[in-house]
Design a protein around this motif. Structure first.
Motif, PDB file in Angstrom:
ATOM      1  N   ALA A   1      81.929  10.805 -58.665  1.00 19.16           N
ATOM      2  CA  ALA A   1      80.783  10.965 -57.760  1.00 19.16           C
ATOM      3  C   ALA A   1      80.646   9.774 -56.829  1.00 19.16           C
ATOM      4  O   ALA A   1      80.380   9.924 -55.631  1.00 19.16           O
ATOM      5  N   VAL A   2      80.825   8.570 -57.359  1.00 17.58           N
ATOM      6  CA  VAL A   2      80.723   7.372 -56.526  1.00 17.58           C
ATOM      7  C   VAL A   2      81.826   7.365 -55.476  1.00 17.58           C
ATOM      8  O   VAL A   2      81.597   7.056 -54.304  1.00 17.58           O
ATOM      9  N   ALA A   3      83.051   7.728 -55.891  1.00 14.67           N
ATOM     10  CA  ALA A   3      84.176   7.762 -54.952  1.00 14.67           C
ATOM     11  C   ALA A   3      83.925   8.757 -53.833  1.00 14.67           C
ATOM     12  O   ALA A   3      84.262   8.515 -52.673  1.00 14.67           O
ATOM     13  N   ALA A   4      83.324   9.905 -54.168  1.00 18.45           N
ATOM     14  CA  ALA A   4      83.142  10.970 -53.189  1.00 18.45           C
ATOM     15  C   ALA A   4      81.940  10.738 -52.278  1.00 18.45           C
ATOM     16  O   ALA A   4      81.998  11.009 -51.083  1.00 18.45           O
ATOM     17  N   VAL A   5      80.847  10.246 -52.829  1.00 14.73           N
ATOM     18  CA  VAL A   5      79.584  10.287 -52.099  1.00 14.73           C
ATOM     19  C   VAL A   5      79.357   9.069 -51.208  1.00 14.73           C
ATOM     20  O   VAL A   5      78.853   9.193 -50.093  1.00 14.73           O
ATOM     21  N   ILE A   6      79.714   7.880 -51.684  1.00 10.66           N
ATOM     22  CA  ILE A   6      79.477   6.690 -50.869  1.00 10.66           C
ATOM     23  C   ILE A   6      80.481   6.690 -49.726  1.00 10.66           C
ATOM     24  O   ILE A   6      81.678   6.549 -49.941  1.00 10.66           O
ATOM     25  N   SER A   7      79.989   6.842 -48.514  1.00 15.06           N
ATOM     26  CA  SER A   7      80.846   7.078 -47.351  1.00 15.06           C
ATOM     27  C   SER A   7      80.895   5.844 -46.470  1.00 15.06           C
ATOM     28  O   SER A   7      79.923   5.523 -45.768  1.00 15.06           O
TER      29      SER A   7
ATOM     30  N   LEU B 238      67.534  15.846 -59.025  1.00 15.47           N
ATOM     31  CA  LEU B 238      66.864  16.552 -60.124  1.00 15.47           C
ATOM     32  C   LEU B 238      67.308  18.016 -60.182  1.00 15.47           C
ATOM     33  O   LEU B 238      67.596  18.555 -61.261  1.00 15.47           O
ATOM     34  N   LEU B 239      67.348  18.678 -59.012  1.00 12.92           N
ATOM     35  CA  LEU B 239      67.752  20.089 -58.963  1.00 12.92           C
ATOM     36  C   LEU B 239      69.157  20.290 -59.517  1.00 12.92           C
ATOM     37  O   LEU B 239      69.401  21.158 -60.364  1.00 12.92           O
ATOM     38  N   PHE B 240      70.084  19.483 -59.037  1.00 14.95           N
ATOM     39  CA  PHE B 240      71.477  19.689 -59.409  1.00 14.95           C
ATOM     40  C   PHE B 240      71.774  19.172 -60.810  1.00 14.95           C
ATOM     41  O   PHE B 240      72.719  19.632 -61.452  1.00 14.95           O
ATOM     42  N   ALA B 241      70.993  18.212 -61.299  1.00 15.25           N
ATOM     43  CA  ALA B 241      71.170  17.762 -62.677  1.00 15.25           C
ATOM     44  C   ALA B 241      70.834  18.891 -63.647  1.00 15.25           C
ATOM     45  O   ALA B 241      71.570  19.155 -64.606  1.00 15.25           O
TER      46      ALA B 241
ATOM     47  N   GLY C  73      81.572  24.988 -60.103  1.00 20.88           N
ATOM     48  CA  GLY C  73      80.302  24.439 -59.646  1.00 20.88           C
ATOM     49  C   GLY C  73      79.516  25.364 -58.740  1.00 20.88           C
ATOM     50  O   GLY C  73      79.160  26.490 -59.126  1.00 20.88           O
ATOM     51  N   PRO C  74      79.215  24.949 -57.508  1.00 20.45           N
ATOM     52  CA  PRO C  74      78.397  25.746 -56.596  1.00 20.45           C
ATOM     53  C   PRO C  74      78.917  27.163 -56.365  1.00 20.45           C
ATOM     54  O   PRO C  74      78.121  28.075 -56.128  1.00 20.45           O
ATOM     55  N   TYR C  75      80.239  27.361 -56.416  1.00 19.38           N
ATOM     56  CA  TYR C  75      80.757  28.732 -56.272  1.00 19.38           C
ATOM     57  C   TYR C  75      80.212  29.616 -57.379  1.00 19.38           C
ATOM     58  O   TYR C  75      79.750  30.745 -57.134  1.00 19.38           O
ATOM     59  N   VAL C  76      80.237  29.125 -58.601  1.00 24.52           N
ATOM     60  CA  VAL C  76      79.738  29.903 -59.743  1.00 24.52           C
ATOM     61  C   VAL C  76      78.247  30.149 -59.598  1.00 24.52           C
ATOM     62  O   VAL C  76      77.761  31.264 -59.847  1.00 24.52           O
TER      63      VAL C  76
ATOM     64  N   PHE D  97      74.060  13.945 -44.853  1.00 26.27           N
ATOM     65  CA  PHE D  97      75.497  14.026 -45.130  1.00 26.27           C
ATOM     66  C   PHE D  97      75.924  12.902 -46.066  1.00 26.27           C
ATOM     67  O   PHE D  97      76.755  13.091 -46.957  1.00 26.27           O
ATOM     68  N   ALA D  98      75.344  11.720 -45.878  1.00 30.64           N
ATOM     69  CA  ALA D  98      75.692  10.580 -46.717  1.00 30.64           C
ATOM     70  C   ALA D  98      75.232  10.769 -48.161  1.00 30.64           C
ATOM     71  O   ALA D  98      75.914  10.332 -49.093  1.00 30.64           O
ATOM     72  N   TYR D  99      74.106  11.437 -48.351  1.00 27.05           N
ATOM     73  CA  TYR D  99      73.525  11.535 -49.691  1.00 27.05           C
ATOM     74  C   TYR D  99      73.948  12.770 -50.481  1.00 27.05           C
ATOM     75  O   TYR D  99      73.811  12.791 -51.705  1.00 27.05           O
ATOM     76  N   VAL D 100      74.411  13.831 -49.823  1.00 26.52           N
ATOM     77  CA  VAL D 100      74.749  15.035 -50.579  1.00 26.52           C
ATOM     78  C   VAL D 100      76.126  14.897 -51.229  1.00 26.52           C
ATOM     79  O   VAL D 100      76.937  14.069 -50.825  1.00 26.52           O
ATOM     80  N   GLY D 101      76.360  15.732 -52.245  1.00 25.80           N
ATOM     81  CA  GLY D 101      77.671  15.782 -52.873  1.00 25.80           C
ATOM     82  C   GLY D 101      77.701  15.419 -54.335  1.00 25.80           C
ATOM     83  O   GLY D 101      78.764  15.456 -54.961  1.00 25.80           O
ATOM     84  N   PHE D 102      76.553  15.101 -54.921  1.00 29.09           N
ATOM     85  CA  PHE D 102      76.568  14.703 -56.333  1.00 29.09           C
ATOM     86  C   PHE D 102      76.897  15.858 -57.271  1.00 29.09           C
ATOM     87  O   PHE D 102      77.219  15.642 -58.432  1.00 29.09           O
ATOM     88  N   GLU D 103      76.802  17.075 -56.758  1.00 33.42           N
ATOM     89  CA  GLU D 103      77.186  18.221 -57.579  1.00 33.42           C
ATOM     90  C   GLU D 103      78.692  18.440 -57.576  1.00 33.42           C
ATOM     91  O   GLU D 103      79.213  19.260 -58.340  1.00 33.42           O
ATOM     92  N   ALA D 104      79.411  17.696 -56.736  1.00 30.93           N
ATOM     93  CA  ALA D 104      80.847  17.928 -56.579  1.00 30.93           C
ATOM     94  C   ALA D 104      81.619  17.859 -57.893  1.00 30.93           C
ATOM     95  O   ALA D 104      82.500  18.696 -58.137  1.00 30.93           O
ATOM     96  N   PRO D 105      81.378  16.877 -58.782  1.00 34.60           N
ATOM     97  CA  PRO D 105      82.143  16.854 -60.037  1.00 34.60           C
ATOM     98  C   PRO D 105      81.983  18.107 -60.883  1.00 34.60           C
ATOM     99  O   PRO D 105      82.821  18.370 -61.756  1.00 34.60           O
TER     100      PRO D 105
END
Length: 476
Positions: free
Chosen positions: A2-8, A39-42, A53-56, A185-193
């Motif tokens: 998540a850190v690798a993906a999200v921090i841009s 909170l939502l994605f957790a 993930g989101p596809y499912v 854009f900078a903050y989204v993506g924590f659901e990626a893993p």
């Protein structure tokens, strides 16, 4: 991951161009968007930890066609981003601090092609091995940001914080409308893993904890470097494509004769972090797209095949590489020698496609919460269903504003009576900008609709062995 993906890295300078209020909006959006978003994605990620993930989630809530189209918009953001702002920023940094490449030269094209395809190959190798590359990249990224922030403080103590002179941190409507898309854009993506949920040991326990840690680290890694950059560099001198490294060039002067070598090392770390950032997104988003194909939701199930030994969706990985390469070549033609203008435009395209996908993902989370209350939820948003719905409404409002501002910049400004000279802001005409952004979105939707239609025609045919997606190698 998540850190690798999200921090841009590519957005730090872009955010700082907003001046003092950029820090104010970075903190405000962290509080009023990032927290409810996490909170939502957790909760959803822990309740539905299946691979994809989101596809499912969208499939369970709205059906396979909606999930396939949403996943396409989510996935294609990443090869566009890799072949757009990431590779341009990496080339600009390498050219200015490590080795001269020139613009539009053979060396420039070679560097950018190597950058794209090394990122893709990192996603092709097994996750058991590839994860260490992204982990090192995440560590390099946080280390570089921490060193820069500390050095900027030392520089300011010695020479004064001249960047703060005359700087106002008061939020304005103009700054809000300019910064919202890039900050979201900078903050989204924590659901990626969650795209690799079935490759975790215990996703129901790990997902909420990882989200909490990652969100905290991300907020600090944006806010502190932006403040440090603005403290030593006047806002009008900060550029989106060179802001971070130009700031580093200035503050590293405190190290005397060692400044040159340290700056070169930092530039190499910077480029490596950008590379692994692209790799991390390829790892997770390609899995989502592969799951959509393997499930019969996008063209052919063959596209969703996982390699039996590597455990990775190699065909989707290669497709991502092809899309990134095409977009990079198109962006270079659009640049006409001005990297800064094309940087802003291609980043906006990536912002647009990603934010548009959340316009479907967030309602899907709400529907799953309301329709499937019986599903065990190891973590729950505070205050139950009411708290979940409030968070979803707040997140959705932010996404709507960000999507509109990214697709149609200047429109809301005019409604509020704010002067907005389009060419001065973007370096291209509104017609050229809208052609590039809206044309990209229209093309993607067309491809998605065709992909769903083709998949429906093949839905009754038996899948070849391995095509639904072999289980990836081992667990991590």
């Amino acid at each position: 991951m998540a850190v690798a993906a999200v921090i841009s890295f590519d957005t730090v300078g872009q955010i700082a161009t907003g001046g003092g209020e950029a820090a104010t909006w970075t903190a405000a959006i962290a509080l009023f968007f990032l927290v409810p978003y996490a909170l939502l994605f957790a909760e959803t990620g822990a309740a539905f930890p299946q691979e994809g993930g989101p596809y499912v989630w969208v499939k369970l809530a709205l059906g396979r066609p909606a999930a396939a189209l949403t996943t396409l918009m989510y996935w294609v953001t990443n090869p566009i981003w890799l072949g757009g702002s990431l590779v341009f920023l990496a080339a600009q940094t390498w050219d200015g601090f490590v080795f001269h490449l020139g613009s539009g030269t053979v060396a420039d094209y070679t560097f950018k092609l190597l950058f794209v395809w090394i990122a893709i190959l990192t996603a092709v190798v097994s996750l058991r091995r590839g994860k260490w590359i992204t982990t090192v990249g995440a560590a390099a990224k946080v280390l570089a940001l921490a060193v820069f922030t500390l050095t900027a403080v030392i520089y300011g103590v010695r020479h004064g914080f001249h960047g703060l002179a005359g700087t106002s941190f008061a939020p304005t409507t103009t700054g809000f409308l300019a910064l919202v898309p890039i900050l979201l854009f900078a903050y989204v993506g924590f659901e990626a893993p969650n795209a690799a949920g079935e490759e975790m040991h215990d996703p129901q326990r790990d997902v909420p904890a990882a989200l909490g840690r990652s969100a905290t680290v991300a907020a600090c890694c944006y806010l502190l470097p932006v403040l440090a950059l603005l403290a030593v560099v006047p806002a009008h001198q900060v550029t989106g494509i060179g802001g971070f490294m130009e700031g580093a060039r200035l503050v590293f002067g405190v190290y005397g004769a060692a400044a040159g070598p340290l700056l070169k090392i930092t530039a190499v770390m910077f480029v490596f972090a950008l590379l692994t950032q692209g790799s991390a997104w390829m790892i997770v988003s390609d899995r989502m797209q592969a799951m959509a194909a393997a499930d019969g939701g996008f063209f052919t199930r063959a596209l969703g095949t996982f390699h039996p030994r590597l455990g990775t969706p190699v065909r989707t990985n290669l497709l991502s590489g092809a899309v990134a390469t095409v977009f990079m070549l198109a962006a270079m033609r659009l640049a006409h020698g001005d990297a800064a203008d094309v940087f802003a435009v291609v980043l906006t395209v990536a912002v647009t496609t990603l934010l548009l996908s959340y316009l479907v993902v967030v309602p899907a989370l709400v529907l799953l919460r309301l329709r499937r209350p019986d599903v065990p939820r190891p973590y729950r948003v505070p205050f139950g269903t009411r708290g979940f719905l409030c968070c979803a409404a707040l997140v959705y409002a932010w996404i709507l504003i960000g999507s509109w501002s990214a697709l149609f910049p200047g429109v809301l400004e005019q409604l509020f009576g704010i002067d907005y000279v389009f060419h001065d802001v973007w370096g291209v005409s509104r017609a050229a900008f809208e052609t590039f952004t809206l044309g990209t979105v229209a093309l993607l939707l067309t491809v998605g609709v065709v992909g769903v239609a083709v998949a429906r025609r093949q839905d009754g045919l038996p899948a070849a062995a391995g095509e639904p997606g072999a289980q990836p190698e081992g667990t991590v």
